[in-house]
Structures are given as structure tokens and as C-alpha cells.
Enzyme design. Sequence first.
Site, PDB file in Angstrom:
ATOM      1  N   HIS A 124       0.818  -1.223   0.000  1.00 18.70           N
ATOM      2  CA  HIS A 124       0.000   0.000   0.000  1.00 18.70           C
ATOM      3  C   HIS A 124       0.854   1.276   0.000  1.00 18.70           C
ATOM      4  CE1 HIS A 124      -3.635  -2.275   0.532  1.00 18.70           C
ATOM      5  NE2 HIS A 124      -3.305  -2.725   1.726  1.00 18.70           N
ATOM      6  N   ASP A 161      -2.563 -10.893  -2.223  1.00 21.99           N
ATOM      7  CA  ASP A 161      -3.107 -10.351  -0.977  1.00 21.99           C
ATOM      8  C   ASP A 161      -4.566  -9.951  -1.224  1.00 21.99           C
ATOM      9  OD1 ASP A 161      -1.863  -8.861   1.751  1.00 21.99           O
ATOM     10  OD2 ASP A 161      -3.659  -7.891   0.942  1.00 21.99           O
ATOM     11  N   HIS A 163      -6.143  -7.455  -0.281  1.00 17.26           N
ATOM     12  CA  HIS A 163      -6.280  -6.017  -0.538  1.00 17.26           C
ATOM     13  C   HIS A 163      -5.535  -5.651  -1.821  1.00 17.26           C
ATOM     14  CE1 HIS A 163      -6.583  -6.527   3.903  1.00 17.26           C
ATOM     15  NE2 HIS A 163      -7.624  -5.733   3.723  1.00 17.26           N
ATOM     16  N   ASP A 245      -4.277 -13.030   3.440  1.00 15.97           N
ATOM     17  CA  ASP A 245      -5.504 -12.581   4.104  1.00 15.97           C
ATOM     18  C   ASP A 245      -6.761 -12.848   3.277  1.00 15.97           C
ATOM     19  OD1 ASP A 245      -4.473 -10.701   2.356  1.00 15.97           O
ATOM     20  OD2 ASP A 245      -4.457  -9.058   3.818  1.00 15.97           O
TER      21      ASP A 245
END
Length: 308
Positions: A124, A161, A163, A245
Amino acid sequence: MTVLFTHPDCLLHNPGPGHPERPERLKAVLAALDHPDFAALDRREAPFASEEQIARVHDAGFVRTLLDRVPSDGMVRLDADTAMSPGSGNAALRAAGAVVAAVDAVLAGEAPNAFCAVRPPGHHAEPTHAMGFCLFNSVAVGAAHAQAMHGLERIAIIDFDVHHGNGTQTMTASRPGWLYGSTHQFPFYPGTGSVREHGPYGNIVNAPLASGDGSAEFRAAFGDVILPALDRFRPELVMISAGFDAHHRDPLAAIELDEEDFAWATESLADIARRHAGGRIVSLLEGGYDLTALAASAAAHVRVLMSA
Ligand code: ZN
């Protein structure tokens, strides 16, 4: 044989009590990799990345300012869910340094692939700011190093991931020699990652998943969208932002994978790497917040890398 890069400094980044991105995550991964199945791993200490290496993808002023802001005690908050403790600067430098060293080891032919068991995560982090538990964008630092120091012209970064890796996407958008491919829950944090985001060079490939999607939808997105794009791109190095995740046990998201799905994705990427990249893979830990699922998933991932 697979090289494992890690460092105890990565346990000393503490974003605060109750924070999901906690040192116990890395402890759980390392405990799983202590099993006799993993005795053959070539275990190495992650070095520090240099500021110059990090500044290939981040604004140099941001790098210096972030390191200057690391507190000598207490906490410094960077955004609603990103904070630094006294150990955070060294942890972030080791995380990025692990990926740089892994790139060097794999491109020197010391091993076909490497896994970096590090934290904080990185995908991120944007060129000018930390974000979403991430300080420096370690996978991008590694990709830029492969390009600058090893002369690679085509580097793929695959991010499973749960996200979307907004920071990696931003950095890829200005670098036609990179390809960024991501599966992720959408719409969801951080808000980016729509299927329509391709970047000016067309080197961004998003395969979003809906809340509640599981193995079948993940394998279809990965197999029908990500893998064909990789085949067309013909990467010289495959890098993996390995967040776990999207596991059904994970408390932060709502995708229903299990460790077998991560093993399958890793096999698929190993196949791409064999076909185009001389088998070369550099993978690093991103997210994953249920300790049991994280440990089992990372172990499944590394097991495939070891047999690749
Ligand atoms: Zn994540």
C-alpha cells in the site's frame, strides 16, 4: 533450493496494542518454517536496504522524513491505521533489504527462488507516503533494483493479498518494464483495483473478487486473467506479493480461500517462471492476520517454492 530471508529486527516494529499487523504474525510464520520439512531452506539474514535503493521508487525526501520521524520511545501515527514504534525504521529497512538481497541471490543463480519472511508489509505504500500498515514498498524496491542493477527489462509482480496493492500499481503505472497483476476483494480497502485500471502502458491487470468468493472464483480469475497476461508479458523475473488474508479464517476480509488455493497459485506462478524466467521467483510476505491460517498458508507457499 529456496533461500529464506528474514531478520529479528522485523519483530521490533510495533504499530500499537490490538493492531492486527503484530509481531506475532512473523513469529507464527517462522515457527511453521521451523518444521523439519523446511530444514533444507538456505536461511539468511536480511540486510538493510539503503536509502538510495528505496528512493528508486519513493520520493527521497519522504524516505528521509519517515526515518527521521521514527520515535525513540512511544509511537508516531502516520495515518488512521499506520504507526511507527522505535523499531519500525530498522524493520522497514530490513524488509526492503530482504527483497533486494533476494533479487541479488536469485539473479546470481545461487537459488532458483527466495521467500522473504518480513514485516511491515509494503504494497500500500505510495511514492510519497506510508499507508495501510505499510512503510516502504518492498516489492517495488526489489523490482527497481532488478531493473537498475541487473538490467532486467520485464519484471512481473503478482499480488494475491486480499487487498489491492495501490502503491505497487502506482509505481508500475510509470514503468512499462513492469507488469502488476492482482486478485483482491473489491470494492474494499483501499478502494483501487477496478478491472478498468490498466495504466497508460496497459501493464496493470486487475482481477477483482466479490465478497464471499472462494476457491472457484479465485482460480478462475487467476487462471483466466492473470496467467494469460503473464504468458503474453514473458517476465524475466516473477515477484510475488504473498499476502494470505484471502484465507477464509482471516478477520479483515471476506474471501474464502484455504492454503491449498495459495499452493495452487504458487504452482501456477512457478510454471510461468519456468517457461519465461528461468524459474526465478522472489516472493515476500504481505498481509495475513489469522495466525493459524497465516502460518499454514505461508508454509504451503514455501513448500511449493522448495519443490519448484
Ligand atoms: Zn492485505
